[in-house]
Scaffold this motif. Structure first.
Motif, PDB file in Angstrom:
ATOM      1  N   GLU A 163     -49.260  68.702  55.928  1.00  0.00           N
ATOM      2  CA  GLU A 163     -47.982  69.042  55.796  1.00  0.00           C
ATOM      3  C   GLU A 163     -47.649  70.347  56.105  1.00  0.00           C
ATOM      4  OE1 GLU A 163     -45.833  67.873  51.704  1.00  0.00           O
ATOM      5  OE2 GLU A 163     -45.939  70.080  51.491  1.00  0.00           O
ATOM      6  N   VAL A 164     -46.548  70.574  56.636  1.00  0.00           N
ATOM      7  CA  VAL A 164     -45.961  71.899  57.226  1.00  0.00           C
ATOM      8  C   VAL A 164     -44.577  72.243  56.389  1.00  0.00           C
ATOM      9  CG1 VAL A 164     -45.103  73.269  59.056  1.00  0.00           C
ATOM     10  CG2 VAL A 164     -47.197  71.411  59.492  1.00  0.00           C
ATOM     11  N   LYS A 165     -44.436  73.157  55.599  1.00  0.00           N
ATOM     12  CA  LYS A 165     -43.332  73.617  54.765  1.00  0.00           C
ATOM     13  C   LYS A 165     -42.886  74.774  55.344  1.00  0.00           C
ATOM     14  CE  LYS A 165     -41.657  73.493  50.074  1.00  0.00           C
ATOM     15  NZ  LYS A 165     -42.058  73.256  48.658  1.00  0.00           N
ATOM     16  N   ASP A 166     -41.357  75.066  55.355  1.00  0.00           N
ATOM     17  CA  ASP A 166     -40.903  76.235  55.627  1.00  0.00           C
ATOM     18  C   ASP A 166     -39.923  76.613  54.668  1.00  0.00           C
ATOM     19  OD1 ASP A 166     -38.277  76.017  56.863  1.00  0.00           O
ATOM     20  OD2 ASP A 166     -39.385  74.880  58.364  1.00  0.00           O
ATOM     21  N   PHE A 167     -39.607  77.657  54.677  1.00  0.00           N
ATOM     22  CA  PHE A 167     -38.356  78.024  53.795  1.00  0.00           C
ATOM     23  C   PHE A 167     -37.315  78.827  54.433  1.00  0.00           C
ATOM     24  CE2 PHE A 167     -42.422  78.351  51.601  1.00  0.00           C
ATOM     25  CZ  PHE A 167     -42.239  77.616  50.611  1.00  0.00           C
ATOM     26  N   GLY A 168     -36.803  78.193  55.726  1.00  0.00           N
ATOM     27  CA  GLY A 168     -36.011  78.944  56.602  1.00  0.00           C
ATOM     28  C   GLY A 168     -34.588  78.174  56.497  1.00  0.00           C
ATOM     29  N   ILE A 169     -33.974  78.169  57.478  1.00  0.00           N
ATOM     30  CA  ILE A 169     -32.372  77.757  57.471  1.00  0.00           C
ATOM     31  C   ILE A 169     -32.362  76.229  57.242  1.00  0.00           C
ATOM     32  CG2 ILE A 169     -31.875  79.616  58.928  1.00  0.00           C
ATOM     33  CD1 ILE A 169     -31.642  77.501  61.279  1.00  0.00           C
ATOM     34  N   GLY A 170     -33.254  75.336  57.439  1.00  0.00           N
ATOM     35  CA  GLY A 170     -32.961  74.026  57.108  1.00  0.00           C
ATOM     36  C   GLY A 170     -32.078  73.194  58.112  1.00  0.00           C
ATOM     37  N   ILE A 171     -32.082  71.866  57.814  1.00  0.00           N
ATOM     38  CA  ILE A 171     -31.520  71.089  58.900  1.00  0.00           C
ATOM     39  C   ILE A 171     -30.196  70.479  58.311  1.00  0.00           C
ATOM     40  CG2 ILE A 171     -31.685  68.938  60.419  1.00  0.00           C
ATOM     41  CD1 ILE A 171     -34.498  69.776  60.099  1.00  0.00           C
ATOM     42  N   PRO A 172     -29.063  70.473  58.986  1.00  0.00           N
ATOM     43  CA  PRO A 172     -27.878  70.059  58.477  1.00  0.00           C
ATOM     44  C   PRO A 172     -27.965  68.694  58.245  1.00  0.00           C
ATOM     45  CG  PRO A 172     -27.485  71.636  60.197  1.00  0.00           C
ATOM     46  CD  PRO A 172     -28.869  71.386  60.160  1.00  0.00           C
ATOM     47  N   ASP A 173     -27.112  67.944  57.227  1.00  0.00           N
ATOM     48  CA  ASP A 173     -27.159  66.593  57.120  1.00  0.00           C
ATOM     49  C   ASP A 173     -26.937  65.577  58.274  1.00  0.00           C
ATOM     50  OD1 ASP A 173     -27.866  66.966  54.333  1.00  0.00           O
ATOM     51  OD2 ASP A 173     -25.768  66.808  53.607  1.00  0.00           O
ATOM     52  N   THR A 174     -25.848  66.133  59.139  1.00  0.00           N
ATOM     53  CA  THR A 174     -25.517  65.346  60.122  1.00  0.00           C
ATOM     54  C   THR A 174     -26.550  65.475  61.311  1.00  0.00           C
ATOM     55  OG1 THR A 174     -24.440  67.364  60.832  1.00  0.00           O
ATOM     56  CG2 THR A 174     -22.985  65.899  59.848  1.00  0.00           C
ATOM     57  N   ASP A 175     -27.484  66.005  61.089  1.00  0.00           N
ATOM     58  CA  ASP A 175     -28.581  66.224  62.313  1.00  0.00           C
ATOM     59  C   ASP A 175     -29.689  65.282  61.875  1.00  0.00           C
ATOM     60  OD1 ASP A 175     -26.702  67.534  63.833  1.00  0.00           O
ATOM     61  OD2 ASP A 175     -27.678  69.728  63.559  1.00  0.00           O
ATOM     62  N   ARG A 176     -30.064  65.027  60.909  1.00  0.00           N
ATOM     63  CA  ARG A 176     -31.451  64.738  60.437  1.00  0.00           C
ATOM     64  C   ARG A 176     -31.777  63.365  60.772  1.00  0.00           C
ATOM     65  NH1 ARG A 176     -30.676  66.643  53.909  1.00  0.00           N
ATOM     66  NH2 ARG A 176     -30.199  68.926  54.472  1.00  0.00           N
ATOM     67  N   LYS A 177     -30.698  62.429  60.890  1.00  0.00           N
ATOM     68  CA  LYS A 177     -31.297  61.166  61.614  1.00  0.00           C
ATOM     69  C   LYS A 177     -31.559  61.233  63.013  1.00  0.00           C
ATOM     70  CE  LYS A 177     -28.380  58.584  58.200  1.00  0.00           C
ATOM     71  NZ  LYS A 177     -27.463  57.367  57.928  1.00  0.00           N
ATOM     72  N   ARG A 178     -31.047  62.344  63.675  1.00  0.00           N
ATOM     73  CA  ARG A 178     -31.372  62.186  65.174  1.00  0.00           C
ATOM     74  C   ARG A 178     -32.262  63.450  65.471  1.00  0.00           C
ATOM     75  NH1 ARG A 178     -25.752  63.066  68.089  1.00  0.00           N
ATOM     76  NH2 ARG A 178     -27.051  62.687  69.734  1.00  0.00           N
ATOM     77  N   ILE A 179     -32.997  63.973  64.599  1.00  0.00           N
ATOM     78  CA  ILE A 179     -33.710  65.172  65.239  1.00  0.00           C
ATOM     79  C   ILE A 179     -34.882  64.595  66.031  1.00  0.00           C
ATOM     80  CG2 ILE A 179     -33.266  66.471  63.320  1.00  0.00           C
ATOM     81  CD1 ILE A 179     -36.012  65.477  61.851  1.00  0.00           C
ATOM     82  N   PHE A 180     -35.416  63.276  65.927  1.00  0.00           N
ATOM     83  CA  PHE A 180     -36.440  62.696  66.666  1.00  0.00           C
ATOM     84  C   PHE A 180     -36.034  62.253  68.092  1.00  0.00           C
ATOM     85  CE2 PHE A 180     -38.226  62.577  62.592  1.00  0.00           C
ATOM     86  CZ  PHE A 180     -39.386  63.373  62.653  1.00  0.00           C
ATOM     87  N   ASP A 181     -34.581  62.213  68.453  1.00  0.00           N
ATOM     88  CA  ASP A 181     -34.076  61.732  69.504  1.00  0.00           C
ATOM     89  C   ASP A 181     -34.390  62.622  70.816  1.00  0.00           C
ATOM     90  OD1 ASP A 181     -33.006  59.570  68.010  1.00  0.00           O
ATOM     91  OD2 ASP A 181     -30.872  60.208  68.101  1.00  0.00           O
ATOM     92  N   PRO A 182     -34.574  62.085  71.766  1.00  0.00           N
ATOM     93  CA  PRO A 182     -34.918  62.672  73.028  1.00  0.00           C
ATOM     94  C   PRO A 182     -33.679  63.836  73.662  1.00  0.00           C
ATOM     95  CG  PRO A 182     -34.515  60.567  73.701  1.00  0.00           C
ATOM     96  CD  PRO A 182     -34.649  60.538  72.307  1.00  0.00           C
ATOM     97  N   PHE A 183     -34.004  65.086  73.594  1.00  0.00           N
ATOM     98  CA  PHE A 183     -32.891  65.800  74.231  1.00  0.00           C
ATOM     99  C   PHE A 183     -31.765  66.228  72.983  1.00  0.00           C
ATOM    100  CE2 PHE A 183     -34.074  63.322  77.986  1.00  0.00           C
ATOM    101  CZ  PHE A 183     -34.661  64.621  78.857  1.00  0.00           C
ATOM    102  N   PHE A 184     -32.141  65.895  71.768  1.00  0.00           N
ATOM    103  CA  PHE A 184     -31.325  66.246  70.794  1.00  0.00           C
ATOM    104  C   PHE A 184     -31.571  67.554  70.064  1.00  0.00           C
ATOM    105  CE2 PHE A 184     -30.004  66.335  66.124  1.00  0.00           C
ATOM    106  CZ  PHE A 184     -28.384  66.221  66.382  1.00  0.00           C
TER     107      PHE A 184
END
Length: 261
Positions: A185-206
């Motif tokens: 597990e890799v856990k950070d305490f940074g800015i986080g990922i917006p809800d609108t982006d979470r489903k696409r973070i593994f898409d190429p070039f996104f």
């Protein structure tokens, strides 16, 4: 397509039709062979080019050692970014033949975490974000490809550091066991990922909302991570909350791949 070679009957029309099918198939096959040859040559060229570029980068780093600060640190920072980019290009090119590149063997998870931490020491210091390793057991071992796992973990850690810099000074790397699985597990305490982006973070070039704020984001790192883990039969999970951080989990869920020495 080979089924199209079955003869129908001996009538002139059928014979002509069979000949047409065979001719079209041969043309189609020759085009496929030409494309595959071109792709193989391109991958070979990329592989050679990346390794050739690493030599002048090493020379630049050696030269920077004789410079005063902060110039030396600035040069090392840029060469580190170039190395990361070159490695991403190299591993992207190898995705097409990834299964031929695998070398599966027992890997101690805490060992590879420590190796990645050592490799990214300057990244931690430069961003003032530091890792903490929490291991349930020191000898949790899985069957995987060490080189590809090193790349995957590097991508996750560098993302965690990048999106934590200026907000948090730590990330937590955890190794533990589930019911019939090992988890990294890799856990950070940074800015986080917006809800609108979470489903696409593994898409190429996104790159998403966060990626557009960072000039070095290519949108390919997490895509390669996901594709590689699928080929390795491992899983990946992500949890994130805006303003509080993000957690990625690599799950080695094959029971026979889990060994506690």
């Amino acid at each position: 397509l080979d089924d199209s070679f079955q003869k129908t009957d001996e009538s002139p029309l059928s014979v002509a039709f069979d000949h047409l099918l065979r001719t079209q198939y041969q043309l189609f096959q020759s085009q496929i062979d030409a494309v595959q040859k071109e792709q193989n040559e391109y991958r070979k060229y990329i592989d050679q080019w990346v390794h050739q570029m690493k030599t002048p980068l090493s020379v630049i780093e050696l030269t920077a050692q004789h410079l005063d600060e902060p110039e030396a640190s600035s040069i090392r920072e840029e060469t580190d970014r170039m190395k990361t980019g070159l490695n991403t290009v190299l591993y992207m090119a190898r995705l097409k033949t990834i299964e031929q590149d695998f070398h599966i063997k027992p890997v101690v998870l805490t060992n590879i975490v420590q190796e990645v931490n050592k490799e990214n020491k300057r990244v931690y210091i430069r961003n003032q974000v530091y890792p903490k390793l929490e291991a349930e057991k020191e000898n949790i071992t899985v069957e995987t490809d060490e080189k590809w796992l090193f790349f995957i973990l590097t991508q996750l850690i560098q993302n965690a550091v990048k999106y934590s810099a200026g907000k948090s000074n730590r990330i937590i790397l955890s190794v533990y066991e589930g019911e019939k699985e090992a988890i990294l597990e890799v856990k950070d305490f940074g800015i986080g990922i917006p809800d609108t982006d979470r489903k696409r973070i593994f898409d190429p070039f996104f790159t998403g909302e966060n990626g557009r704020k960072y000039r070095e984001s290519t949108g390919m790192g997490l895509y390669i991570v996901k594709e590689t883990l699928q080929h390795l039969a491992h899983q990946i999970e992500m949890e994130s909350e805006v303003g509080k951080g993000t957690t990625f989990r690599i799950i080695f869920s094959e029971t026979q791949n889990l060994t506690t020495l």
